[in-house]
Scaffold this motif. Structure first.
Motif, mmCIF file in Angstrom:
data_model
loop_
_atom_site.group_PDB
_atom_site.id
_atom_site.type_symbol
_atom_site.label_atom_id
_atom_site.label_comp_id
_atom_site.label_asym_id
_atom_site.label_seq_id
_atom_site.Cartn_x
_atom_site.Cartn_y
_atom_site.Cartn_z
ATOM 1 N N LEU A 44 0.666 -1.431 -0.216
ATOM 2 C CA LEU A 44 0.029 -0.003 0.048
ATOM 3 C C LEU A 44 0.752 1.324 -0.051
ATOM 4 O O LEU A 44 1.684 1.193 0.816
ATOM 5 N N THR A 45 0.501 2.356 -0.911
ATOM 6 C CA THR A 45 1.177 3.593 -0.880
ATOM 7 C C THR A 45 0.100 4.476 -0.788
ATOM 8 O O THR A 45 -0.837 4.696 -1.756
ATOM 9 N N ALA A 46 0.228 5.524 0.114
ATOM 10 C CA ALA A 46 -0.863 6.541 0.317
ATOM 11 C C ALA A 46 -0.046 7.946 0.110
ATOM 12 O O ALA A 46 0.978 7.968 1.074
ATOM 13 N N GLY A 47 -0.638 9.078 -0.383
ATOM 14 C CA GLY A 47 -0.146 10.159 -0.195
ATOM 15 C C GLY A 47 -1.058 11.039 -0.222
ATOM 16 O O GLY A 47 -1.989 11.322 -0.715
ATOM 17 N N ALA A 48 -0.877 12.603 0.363
ATOM 18 C CA ALA A 48 -1.658 13.493 0.363
ATOM 19 C C ALA A 48 -0.686 15.064 0.125
ATOM 20 O O ALA A 48 0.295 15.242 0.718
ATOM 21 N N TYR A 49 -1.247 15.913 -0.400
ATOM 22 C CA TYR A 49 -0.712 17.168 -0.672
ATOM 23 C C TYR A 49 -1.628 18.190 -0.748
ATOM 24 O O TYR A 49 -2.750 18.115 -1.172
ATOM 25 N N GLY A 50 -1.324 19.559 -0.100
ATOM 26 C CA GLY A 50 -2.186 20.591 -0.142
ATOM 27 C C GLY A 50 -1.372 21.763 -0.197
ATOM 28 O O GLY A 50 -0.109 22.092 -0.016
ATOM 29 N N SER A 51 -1.780 22.870 -0.852
ATOM 30 C CA SER A 51 -0.983 23.997 -1.190
ATOM 31 C C SER A 51 -2.042 25.252 -0.981
ATOM 32 O O SER A 51 -3.287 25.243 -1.310
ATOM 33 N N GLY B 10 -11.464 47.016 -8.881
ATOM 34 C CA GLY B 10 -12.344 45.949 -9.274
ATOM 35 C C GLY B 10 -11.919 44.494 -9.178
ATOM 36 O O GLY B 10 -12.111 43.758 -10.157
ATOM 37 N N SER B 11 -11.129 44.329 -8.235
ATOM 38 C CA SER B 11 -10.653 42.834 -8.075
ATOM 39 C C SER B 11 -11.577 41.868 -8.107
ATOM 40 O O SER B 11 -12.807 41.878 -7.437
ATOM 41 N N THR B 12 -11.331 40.757 -8.666
ATOM 42 C CA THR B 12 -12.115 39.702 -8.832
ATOM 43 C C THR B 12 -11.632 38.376 -7.961
ATOM 44 O O THR B 12 -12.332 37.516 -7.674
ATOM 45 N N LYS B 13 -10.312 38.698 -7.197
ATOM 46 C CA LYS B 13 -9.892 37.816 -6.310
ATOM 47 C C LYS B 13 -10.370 38.148 -4.885
ATOM 48 O O LYS B 13 -9.931 39.052 -4.087
ATOM 49 N N VAL B 14 -11.317 37.198 -4.339
ATOM 50 C CA VAL B 14 -12.162 37.249 -3.014
ATOM 51 C C VAL B 14 -11.458 36.444 -1.899
ATOM 52 O O VAL B 14 -11.741 36.821 -0.917
ATOM 53 N N ARG B 15 -10.685 35.540 -2.167
ATOM 54 C CA ARG B 15 -9.902 34.603 -1.066
ATOM 55 C C ARG B 15 -8.763 34.200 -1.423
ATOM 56 O O ARG B 15 -8.532 33.809 -2.669
ATOM 57 N N ASP B 16 -7.983 33.810 -0.795
ATOM 58 C CA ASP B 16 -6.751 32.788 -1.157
ATOM 59 C C ASP B 16 -6.904 31.762 -1.779
ATOM 60 O O ASP B 16 -8.000 30.886 -1.375
ATOM 61 N N ALA B 17 -6.236 31.162 -2.769
ATOM 62 C CA ALA B 17 -6.607 29.898 -3.481
ATOM 63 C C ALA B 17 -5.974 28.692 -2.639
ATOM 64 O O ALA B 17 -5.025 28.634 -2.199
ATOM 65 N N PHE B 18 -6.716 27.693 -2.771
ATOM 66 C CA PHE B 18 -6.334 26.425 -1.958
ATOM 67 C C PHE B 18 -6.423 25.274 -3.092
ATOM 68 O O PHE B 18 -7.503 25.202 -3.816
ATOM 69 N N GLU B 19 -5.466 24.378 -3.068
ATOM 70 C CA GLU B 19 -5.415 23.251 -3.959
ATOM 71 C C GLU B 19 -4.718 22.030 -3.171
ATOM 72 O O GLU B 19 -3.992 22.090 -2.398
ATOM 73 N N GLY B 20 -5.629 21.067 -3.516
ATOM 74 C CA GLY B 20 -5.212 19.645 -2.717
ATOM 75 C C GLY B 20 -5.433 18.301 -3.472
ATOM 76 O O GLY B 20 -6.423 18.487 -4.427
ATOM 77 N N VAL B 21 -4.811 17.296 -3.134
ATOM 78 C CA VAL B 21 -5.075 16.202 -3.782
ATOM 79 C C VAL B 21 -4.565 14.996 -2.739
ATOM 80 O O VAL B 21 -3.588 15.164 -2.066
ATOM 81 N N TRP B 22 -5.201 13.868 -2.743
ATOM 82 C CA TRP B 22 -4.919 12.582 -2.126
ATOM 83 C C TRP B 22 -5.013 11.505 -2.973
ATOM 84 O O TRP B 22 -5.800 11.471 -4.062
ATOM 85 N N TYR B 23 -4.041 10.256 -2.513
ATOM 86 C CA TYR B 23 -4.120 9.046 -3.657
ATOM 87 C C TYR B 23 -3.935 7.993 -2.796
ATOM 88 O O TYR B 23 -3.290 8.184 -1.525
#
Length: 373
Positions: free
Chosen positions: A214-221, A231-244
């Motif tokens: 078994l191999t498992a991993g998780a990553y977040g940024s 007129g900024s359209t960016k309302v919050r910080d970006a978050f990205e994540g993945v696990w397998y």
């Protein structure tokens, strides 16, 4: 002092200096390490079945120059540059392995920490994103350049092997430059130019656990969004994540992965369901999942099947979110290797490509002959 003697003395001093310099250069070269040249060449035949689908034969040749060396304290270093057909730099990095302390890396298009986690399911040939861009493939790649990456050694805990990966970028825009670069120097005093404008700091953290088969991993940024314009359209910080998680038993491997991407953009009004969407440009949230199974027929032949579903959520908070759409891909792949030569192929069928429910379904078949040297 006689001028003639003075001239002779100066000549002798110059000769002595040049001899010493030559000796020191020889000594440095002898301890500088080694450089290796490796590469690959691929010939591909691609055919697509959709409106105005066509056929094409392509070639791809990559050459990598890699230098390695060892310091007096046992630490090692690596410097590598990968060039494409047009002699364009595809990737370039410098890494320092500090024994049991781990490895730190710097460079451009290095893959960062996230490359060990995105679309990490068993496949005989290519990732799903080779046929159609999906959210899973780009998780964390905004820190591929202009960053410092740390990879820990593996630690054994209760029979399991654990490793950690971390990265930091002072300006997580995915762009790199040599020696600080002009844009970085301009950005130091002008926040609207170069690397100083739309994005701030970025952080990424990943962990991998291995136990038996078994191999498992998780990553977040997370990336700081900032827009100095009106007129900024960016309302919050970006978050990205993945696990397998993937498990191998004998010749069979199973894998499952989920990804999540929120670019932090204002979703007011949303995006039309019948319009193609670009990840990180369109508002809303992109979520994906992949399942695959691979079978090694023998040491040379392997086959795999992957089922991928990527979902776009408009996030407009409307009663009916008409822009929500799912992009589904199914892939069958096969690979056969004979030493330095390999023959690989896939067929990938995609419904609603580009997160567009008005787009024609696609079916792409690729056959590749690869040579490694």
């Amino acid at each position: 002092m006689n001028n003639n003697n003075k001239g002779k003395n100066m000549t002798n001093l110059k000769k002595l200096g040049l001899s010493a310099l030559a000796g020191s250069l020889v000594a440095v070269s002898a301890q500088a390490g080694e450089i290796a040249v490796t590469g690959s060449a691929n010939v591909t035949y691609v055919t697509g079945e959709k409106v105005n689908g066509g056929k094409t034969i392509g070639t791809d040749r990559d050459v990598a120059f890699t230098g390695t060396g060892e310091m007096d304290n046992g630490w090692t270093f690596k410097v590598s540059t990968l060039l494409t057909d047009t002699y364009t730099v595809s990737s370039s990095f410098t890494s320092l392995t500090m024994g049991s302390l781990g490895t730190v890396s710097f460079g451009s298009d290095t893959g960062g920490a996230s490359y060990k986690y995105d679309e990490e399911v068993p496949q005989a040939y290519e990732q799903i994103s080779d046929a159609v861009q999906t959210s899973a493939n780009i998780v964390g790649n905004q820190m591929d350049s202009n960053s410092i990456v740390y990879n820990s050694p593996s630690f054994d805990i209760a029979g399991a092997s654990i490793s950690l990966d971390a990265e930091f970028s002072p300006n997580a825009d995915g762009e790199g430059a040599g020696d600080g670069g002009t844009t970085e120097k301009v950005a130091a005093y002008d926040a609207t130019a170069g690397h100083g404008g739309n994005f701030g700091k970025g952080y990424g953290l990943g962990a991998t656990i291995k136990y038996a088969g078994l191999t498992a991993g998780a990553y977040g940024s997370e990336r700081e969004n900032r827009d100095p314009t009106t007129g900024s359209t960016k309302v919050r910080d970006a978050f990205e994540g993945v696990w397998y998680a993937k498990y191998s038993v004998g010749p069979i491997s199973f894998g499952y992965s989920e990804s999540y991407l929120d670019s932090g953009l204002n979703a007011a009004g949303g995006d039309n369901a019948a319009t193609a969407k670009t990840v990180r440009t369109a508002s809303g949230i992109f979520e994906g999942e992949q399942f695959s199974v691979a079978f090694n027929v023998n040491e040379n032949l392997s086959v795999s099947y992957t089922d991928s579903s990527d979902n776009y959520d408009e996030q407009s908070n409307a009663t009916t979110e008409t822009a929500d759409v799912s992009m589904d891909t199914k892939a069958i792949q096969i690979a056969y290797s004979m030493g330095a030569m390999s023959v690989k192929a896939y067929n990938m069928d995609t419904k609603n490509p580009g997160y567009d429910n008005d787009a024609s379904d696609t079916s792409i078949t690729e056959i590749a002959l690869g040579l490694a040297f």
